[in-house]
Write a protein that holds these residues in place. Structure first.
Motif, PDB file in Angstrom:
ATOM      1  N   GLN B  41      74.804  62.074  55.731  1.00 17.67           N
ATOM      2  CA  GLN B  41      75.252  63.424  55.350  1.00 17.67           C
ATOM      3  C   GLN B  41      75.942  63.528  54.014  1.00 17.67           C
ATOM      4  O   GLN B  41      76.919  62.987  54.169  1.00 17.67           O
ATOM      5  N   PRO B  42      75.141  64.351  53.053  1.00 14.35           N
ATOM      6  CA  PRO B  42      76.065  64.566  52.005  1.00 14.35           C
ATOM      7  C   PRO B  42      77.405  65.531  52.316  1.00 14.35           C
ATOM      8  O   PRO B  42      76.998  66.388  53.294  1.00 14.35           O
ATOM      9  N   CYS B 221      58.700  63.245  53.019  1.00 11.90           N
ATOM     10  CA  CYS B 221      59.760  64.100  53.823  1.00 11.90           C
ATOM     11  C   CYS B 221      61.017  63.647  53.222  1.00 11.90           C
ATOM     12  O   CYS B 221      61.130  63.232  52.266  1.00 11.90           O
ATOM     13  N   THR B 222      62.237  64.576  53.685  1.00 14.21           N
ATOM     14  CA  THR B 222      63.178  64.533  52.825  1.00 14.21           C
ATOM     15  C   THR B 222      64.485  64.140  53.769  1.00 14.21           C
ATOM     16  O   THR B 222      65.545  64.049  53.484  1.00 14.21           O
ATOM     17  N   TYR B 223      64.261  63.561  55.125  1.00  9.13           N
ATOM     18  CA  TYR B 223      65.105  63.317  55.750  1.00  9.13           C
ATOM     19  C   TYR B 223      65.598  61.862  55.714  1.00  9.13           C
ATOM     20  O   TYR B 223      66.351  61.395  56.453  1.00  9.13           O
ATOM     21  N   GLY B 228      68.251  65.036  53.563  1.00 10.95           N
ATOM     22  CA  GLY B 228      68.270  66.486  53.846  1.00 10.95           C
ATOM     23  C   GLY B 228      68.535  66.855  55.419  1.00 10.95           C
ATOM     24  O   GLY B 228      68.634  67.985  55.519  1.00 10.95           O
ATOM     25  N   GLY B 229      68.886  65.696  56.130  1.00 15.09           N
ATOM     26  CA  GLY B 229      69.362  66.252  57.299  1.00 15.09           C
ATOM     27  C   GLY B 229      68.334  65.976  58.428  1.00 15.09           C
ATOM     28  O   GLY B 229      66.967  65.668  58.115  1.00 15.09           O
ATOM     29  N   PRO B 230      68.462  65.814  59.703  1.00 16.94           N
ATOM     30  CA  PRO B 230      67.563  65.472  60.667  1.00 16.94           C
ATOM     31  C   PRO B 230      66.644  66.595  61.008  1.00 16.94           C
ATOM     32  O   PRO B 230      66.517  67.690  61.116  1.00 16.94           O
ATOM     33  N   GLY B 231      65.182  65.943  60.497  1.00 18.13           N
ATOM     34  CA  GLY B 231      63.919  66.903  60.593  1.00 18.13           C
ATOM     35  C   GLY B 231      64.016  67.896  59.580  1.00 18.13           C
ATOM     36  O   GLY B 231      63.366  68.865  59.812  1.00 18.13           O
TER      37      GLY B 231
END
Lengths: 413, 413
Positions: B41-42, B221-223, B228-231
């Motif tokens: 997590q940023p 995807c970005t997770y 980017g976070g879960p999902g």
């Protein structure tokens, strides 16, 4: 006005749902009549989202084993009673557009209930929210089916000949007109066709009775009356005995019978889980879960009573203004109405809505010429509605909506 | 171990990316080698999400005019440089499964670049993440095309005959093998076919050079590496000159040329916006935007250097353990590697991963028999990797993974 402020307050004192308002975050000085576009924020949403951020920080990948992965099914079970469905008949996933596509493929595609060797026919509604038609068009185009549109105002029964699947909204997004779900479902089934109900403007607005109306397929969203948050996930409903009858064409790995076996071939889950696609946002689901936990405890009959009382109050307070200023109240009769008041004010509709927004009374405007005011019974009081009507009267009678600044169209709404 | 702790610390002192670690929330006592599944997590994510909750509370429907609606395009512009694409060539939307379906329909469907009157042929990769094959199968089934699978380990060129579209991952999710994107794209184009690249395990893991490799279509995807976070939402890339050549079959209202005109017929936006479907989660996008704002400032060449240094460090520290305990290191050579180390330990792989997790060293296990360790250069130090290797050595040498409790399979991972 035909109802006094004191009368409105007295109704609030007798309102069995009055306590729910305290469960929402509502900004000072705002009278919010746009819960039919985006519902207000439940108090519990912030804490739920913060909890998911904590999980992400502390559990990292482990969060998927601690509630995230099963959220589509768990939230479906919370939502089911609000829709009059069995708890294994609703799945929270993706959005209406995508869920409609899945159902069309499920019904019309290879192996589906109305599986077509040749062209199938999909009928969508003219004069309703056009997105359902857009995706019916996309589906038909790709899969070589035919897409027809029911002309606005024409009876459904005269357009069912040769049709395989009909997509209908229970409540029309413009007029607020409520279709008779039981009778319409029977009519379509009697013609040998299937109907997919779009509940965007009915879920959380009134008691929906999917099972009692013999509904087999439905979709909807949760960011309007259900207060799930901006762009909260949609849902899909399939009646229990119809859940393993077809191929879901957006066949993603979360809909696989064994997603973590990483098998080379796709095998759909036996139940509604097959309507999942890929990985979903845990943050979005947590806000929605906070709201659905609340909705699972709402007395839906009392909600309907209050919805009709609020829409009637608004109309009664303003009947004389409508008559004097050429505003047409196209709101259907109570039994044929969702939870909104729809007004046509020709060229002035847009400016009146803007002038109201400037006073903190939020409704919305939909081309062409339509003012919409949605009434969310959980967080609107009778006094709120009375005050909103007072502002409406003042804006129209004073002509303040004629100011230049209220004529400027914004790009999105 | 072949590298001393002091050596590892010295490398950290010289690391130009060392400062990034302070931008992440990392739990005490955890060495996280699973950023290839879910990124950490940023620090900025929490505040960004809180800001969106404030907007929802205070602005209500007005939030859509204040940044939510344009988020798919705005986040695409932030992401584009990380992928070596032009700023109008990336759109953040939906997930990989859905974006693959859109591209397949866009290319093969009516009006598309490889528009097929009869059957088209889609080739997906065996031995890779099966979801891309699942959706290729769903698409082909619905649209009457043919889906073939490239057998694992066989050369692509011997299976391109008659193929219209190939779906390939730049980095294999199991082995971490990196395909030569430029050469492979040229090969596929030379055969008159199109290739869609899946960047799930390369975006944020190494410098991706879509334009330099002449790539026309990609998804991702970005997770994972992008935090980017879960999902968190996925993305789709289409090269500028290919953006108005086909029909996007998941034709939702947000992809319409004029979504708020509520026109009865679908008309796609002229650009990449046509790949949007319906309403997206503002909460999910805000967490991702916080991360992408950070990524837009990352030196990707330095990232690659550090990624290779970390994976080499882990392997060097453990080479003797692998040899002594029959663990096969299948990690490809540096130039042919993503940002992970892949180990095959037969029947003990699962238990070793569980024993490491119990010590706070998070890797993951993928059937059959594979241990994966992902190295996210922004928040892992050389010392972290050294310590993780020490734990690995202790777990294997002591046999502590043989304990009963590490043999129990969890339902999801």
């Amino acid at each position: 006005m035909s109802v006094s402020l004191e009368d409105a307050r007295q109704r609030d004192r007798l309102d069995p749902l009055a306590g729910w308002k305290a469960h929402f975050e509502l900004p000072e000085g705002v009278l919010y009549l746009d819960g039919n576009s985006l519902g207000a924020q439940p108090l519990a949403a912030r804490q739920a989202v913060a909890g998911t951020l904590d999980q992400w920080r502390d559990e990292l990948i482990g969060g998927w084993n601690q509630g995230w992965f099963d959220a589509p099914e768990r939230l479906g079970r919370l939502l089911a009673p609000v829709l009059g469905a069995g708890e294994d008949e609703v799945l929270v996933t993706d959005n209406i557009t995508l869920n409609l596509f899945k159902l069309l493929g499920y019904i019309l595609g290879p192996g589906g209930e109305s599986s077509q060797a040749g062209r199938g026919v999909v009928l969508s509604e003219g004069g309703n929210f056009p997105a359902d038609g857009y995706i019916a068009e996309g589906f038909s185009h790709l899969a070589a089916h035919e897409h027809r549109v029911l002309p606005e105002g024409e009876p459904l029964e005269s357009h069912l000949e040769g049709v395989d699947v009909v997509v209908l909204s229970q409540v029309n997004y413009r007029t607020g007109a409520l279709r008779d779900m039981a009778a319409t479902t029977r009519l379509v089934h009697d013609h040998g066709a299937e109907v997919i109900w779009d509940l965007a403007h009915s879920a959380g607005a009134l008691p929906v009775a999917l099972n009692a109306c013999d509904v087999r397929y439905a979709v909807g969203c949760t960011y309007k009356y259900l207060n799930g948050g901006p762009g909260a996930p949609g849902f899909v409903h399939v009646r229990r005995d119809y859940q393993s009858r077809g191929w879901q064409p957006l066949s993603g790995w979360h809909g696989h019978a064994a997603p973590f076996a990483f098998a080379p071939d796709y095998a759909p889950a036996a139940d509604l889980t097959r309507f999942r696609t890929g990985t979903h946002s845990a943050l979005a689901y947590s806000a929605l879960e906070a709201s659905l936990a609340m909705w699972a405890r709402v007395d839906m009959a009392a909600l309907r009573d209050k919805s009709l009382a609020l829409t009637e109050l608004f109309r009664a307070c303003l009947a004389d203004v409508f008559a004097a200023h050429g505003i047409e109240d196209i709101t259907p009769a109570p039994e044929a109405r969702g939870s909104q008041v729809s007004l046509v004010a020709g060229e002035h509709g847009f400016a009146i809505v803007q002038a109201l927004i400037a006073r903190g009374v939020i409704g919305d405007y939909r081309e062409p010429g339509l003012m919409r005011f949605g009434f969310a019974p959980l967080y609107l009081s009778h006094e709120d509605v009375w005050q909103a009507a007072r502002h409406f009267r003042e804006v129209v009678e004073s002509g303040e909506y004629r100011a230049e600044r209220f004529q400027v169209r914004s790009e999105v709404t």
